[in-house]
Design an enzyme around this catalytic site. Structure first.
Site, short mmCIF file in Angstrom:
data_model
loop_
_atom_site.label_atom_id
_atom_site.label_comp_id
_atom_site.label_asym_id
_atom_site.label_seq_id
_atom_site.Cartn_x
_atom_site.Cartn_y
_atom_site.Cartn_z
CE LYS A 10 -1.67 1.48 4.09
NZ LYS A 10 -1.33 2.86 4.46
CG ASN A 11 2.35 2.60 3.52
OD1 ASN A 11 1.18 2.89 3.23
ND2 ASN A 11 2.75 2.38 4.76
NE ARG A 56 -1.07 11.76 7.91
CZ ARG A 56 -0.78 13.05 7.83
NH1 ARG A 56 -1.76 13.92 7.95
NH2 ARG A 56 0.44 13.47 7.61
CB CYS A 93 -4.84 10.52 11.38
SG CYS A 93 -3.36 9.64 11.82
NE ARG A 135 0.54 10.30 10.08
CZ ARG A 135 0.10 9.29 9.33
NH1 ARG A 135 -1.06 8.75 9.58
NH2 ARG A 135 0.81 8.86 8.30
N PRO A 136 1.99 16.62 11.08
CG PRO A 136 3.74 17.83 12.00
CD PRO A 136 2.88 16.64 12.24
CB VAL A 137 2.40 18.26 5.55
CG1 VAL A 137 1.65 16.93 5.58
CG2 VAL A 137 1.44 19.44 5.57
CG ASP A 138 6.74 20.60 9.81
OD1 ASP A 138 6.16 19.49 9.87
OD2 ASP A 138 7.80 20.83 10.44
CG ASP A 147 3.45 1.49 9.41
OD1 ASP A 147 3.65 1.75 8.21
OD2 ASP A 147 3.15 2.36 10.25
CB ILE A 166 7.51 6.84 14.41
CG1 ILE A 166 8.73 5.93 14.25
CG2 ILE A 166 7.19 7.60 13.12
CD1 ILE A 166 10.00 6.61 13.79
NE ARG A 212 -7.18 4.30 5.71
CZ ARG A 212 -6.69 5.43 6.19
NH1 ARG A 212 -7.12 5.91 7.33
NH2 ARG A 212 -5.76 6.09 5.53
C1 EPZ Z 1 4.32 6.94 6.19
O1 EPZ Z 1 3.56 7.99 6.76
C2 EPZ Z 1 3.41 5.73 6.13
N1 EPZ Z 1 2.26 6.02 5.28
C3 EPZ Z 1 2.94 5.37 7.54
O2 EPZ Z 1 2.16 4.19 7.44
C4 EPZ Z 1 4.16 5.08 8.40
O3 EPZ Z 1 3.75 4.81 9.72
C5 EPZ Z 1 5.11 6.29 8.38
O4 EPZ Z 1 5.46 6.62 7.02
C6 EPZ Z 1 6.39 6.02 9.14
O5 EPZ Z 1 7.03 4.91 8.59
C7 EPZ Z 1 2.41 5.94 3.94
O6 EPZ Z 1 3.47 5.65 3.43
C8 EPZ Z 1 1.18 6.22 3.12
P1 EPZ Z 1 6.47 10.30 8.19
P2 EPZ Z 1 4.15 9.51 6.75
O7 EPZ Z 1 6.40 11.55 7.40
O8 EPZ Z 1 4.90 9.74 5.51
C9 EPZ Z 1 6.58 13.62 11.57
C10 EPZ Z 1 0.30 2.81 7.80
O9 EPZ Z 1 -0.13 2.29 8.84
N2 EPZ Z 1 6.48 14.58 10.45
O10 EPZ Z 1 7.64 9.39 8.02
O11 EPZ Z 1 3.03 10.41 7.08
C11 EPZ Z 1 5.31 12.79 11.74
O12 EPZ Z 1 4.38 13.48 12.54
C12 EPZ Z 1 0.77 4.25 7.84
O13 EPZ Z 1 0.42 2.24 6.70
C13 EPZ Z 1 6.64 15.93 10.71
O14 EPZ Z 1 6.84 16.34 11.85
O15 EPZ Z 1 5.14 9.44 8.00
C14 EPZ Z 1 5.83 11.55 12.42
O16 EPZ Z 1 5.96 11.80 13.80
C15 EPZ Z 1 0.55 4.90 9.19
N3 EPZ Z 1 6.56 16.82 9.69
C16 EPZ Z 1 7.23 11.37 11.82
O17 EPZ Z 1 7.58 12.64 11.27
C17 EPZ Z 1 6.34 16.41 8.39
O18 EPZ Z 1 6.29 17.26 7.48
C18 EPZ Z 1 7.31 10.35 10.69
O19 EPZ Z 1 6.30 10.68 9.75
C19 EPZ Z 1 6.18 15.03 8.13
C20 EPZ Z 1 6.26 14.13 9.18
#
Ligand code: EPZ
Length: 427
Positions: A22-23, A96, A120, A125-128, A310, A332, A402
């Protein structure tokens, strides 16, 4: 609302075919926005999140055609008729990963309006990091009324982006955007998940110039345009790890077909430490208990190749009936222990202290009506139900839909007594 009923106590034996990840599929789908040519993805899992991303791409004007054969499911994307560069809130809030259209849209079309995904269940889960990275490549970005407004009328310019923390999504957005930026880009402290390598390999097949694949330093030389390609989605290591733990918790023996050992990363070592053996076979991995018992081990989630967040909930389920204790630390996400109260209702002994949970193995779990709260918490309750004495009823199974393709079929084919009830009545 559908429920799942599981009558526990039966060891799983047989084979489970692992689906496409999926990811990996979600960012791979977004690559179609980088070209007018057709992008054909094979081994695409049939999941609710894939449908959500398909709906978003269709909304943008992408033509999506699904081809289902006996052994494979391919999806063909064509963004030639792209008519829209806005990803609306009602679509993005459902998933997201919709934010992954941001980088491709602004890189190829010079403009994008994407709803902020919002938090969520597992965290804010910010996107900064996505936004800052694109700004470093020259995008002008404003936040207005819950939307990200990104513009790069003259296209993006290559640059150096150092991520202050590892982010899978930010790495993916920036990687896709950098392929069409003028000049060269370095992504430093990039995420190393296998899904990112899969994305990079697909982009290179489309004519991108990406080096350092699999490392935390990706170097991209921008190109004028990308062409179409056919790409096979990598196997889902999280699905595989989930079913490995299902085999272990039931004391069974299951062959995970279509998976390569190197996808499992640190989870393999942790499982081995707990007494679960993963033996490579010509078709995948054979999983069973090494010597009859599962022992408590300490786990700390980390970015790949560390133990994946995960798989944290699933590992906790496995540890509830292990011999000894297990300290599980989630580094995480800030709220990824929602499976704890539900496992406790089944008789588990778990104490949460901040970001760590102390699990003390108990002799047995007892089936109960439980509530799913997020994708991975839901499946950890399925694992507990498979091992528990009596019946477990899992409500809100839409969370499972999902991320787990044909879950009840895959498990019942291995001897589990599991069925989906569409009786609507919540327990
Ligand atoms: C991906 O999410 C996966 N989703 C998640 O899987 C997975 O848990 C996660 O990576 C970590 O491996 C998909 O690939 C669709 P991150 P993502 O950006 O990209 C913080 C599942 O169950 N962060 O690596 O959203 C964030 O809050 C899902 O399949 C910021 O602060 O994860 C988190 O604490 C759940 N600012 C950490 O970084 C940002 O701009 C890691 O998030 C982005 C993230």
């Amino acid at each position: 609302m559908d429920r799942i009923r599981i009558r526990g106590g039966r060891p799983l034996t047989g084979q489970i075919k692992i689906s496409g990840a999926k990811n990996a599929a979600l960012p791979l789908m977004a690559t179609c926005l980088l070209t007018d040519d057709e992008v054909r993805l094979e081994n695409v899992p049939d999941l609710a999140d894939i449908t959500t991303m398909t709906n978003l791409l269709t909304h943008l004007g992408v033509e999506v055609t699904t081809r289902q054969s006996l052994k494979d499911r391919s999806v063909i994307f064509s963004a030639r008729g792209l008519s829209e560069t806005t990803a609306p809130y009602d679509l993005v809030r459902k998933m997201r990963a919709s934010v992954l259209v941001l980088g491709p849209l602004v890189a190829r079309h010079g403009v994008a309006k994407v709803s902020l995904p919002g938090g969520c269940a597992i965290g804010t889960r910010p996107v900064d990091l996505h936004i800052k990275g694109l700004q470093q490549l020259g995008a002008e970005i404003d936040l207005d009324s819950g939307y990200i407004l990104a513009r790069a009328p003259g296209g993006l310019t290559g640059g150096e982006v150092t991520f202050p923390k590892v982010s899978v999504g930010a790495t993916e957005n920036l990687l896709m955007a950098a392929t069409l930026a003028k000049g060269e880009t370095d992504l430093i402290n990039a995420a190393r998940e296998p899904e990112i390598a899969d994305l990079a390999n697909c982009l290179n097949a489309m004519g991108a110039k990406i080096e350092g694949i699999g490392s935390d330093h990706l170097h991209i030389v921008g190109v004028e345009r990308l062409h179409g390609c056919t790409h096979r989605v990598v196997a889902d290591r999280i699905e595989a790890g989930t079913y490995a733990m299902a085999a272990a918790i039931t004391g069974g023996e299951v062959e995970l077909v279509g998976l390569h050992h190197d996808l499992i990363g640190a989870a393999a070592a942790t499982l081995a430490q707990a007494g679960v053996s993963l033996i490579e076979t010509p078709d995948g991995l054979l999983v069973r208990r090494a010597n009859g018992v599962v022992s408590g081990v300490d786990v700390m989630t980390e970015p790949f190749p560390g133990f994946p967040t995960d798989l944290q909930a699933q590992m906790m389920a496995l540890m509830t009936t292990a011999e000894g204790a297990s300290m599980i630390t989630e580094t995480i996400f800030e709220n990824r222990f929602m499976h704890v109260p539900e496992l406790t209702r089944m008789g588990a002994s778990i104490n949460v202290h901040g970001s760590s949970a102390m699990v003390r193995g108990v002799k047995k779990l007892t089936g109960a009506p439980v509530m799913a709260t997020d994708l991975r918490a839901s499946v950890s309750l399925v694992l507990a139900g498979l091992a528990a004495e009596g019946d477990t009823y899992l409500n809100r199974v839409y969370h499972l839909d999902r991320g787990y393709e044909k879950l009840t079929a895959k498990l019942s084919n291995c001897g589990a007594e599991i069925e989906r009830l569409s009786d609507g009545a919540a327990e």
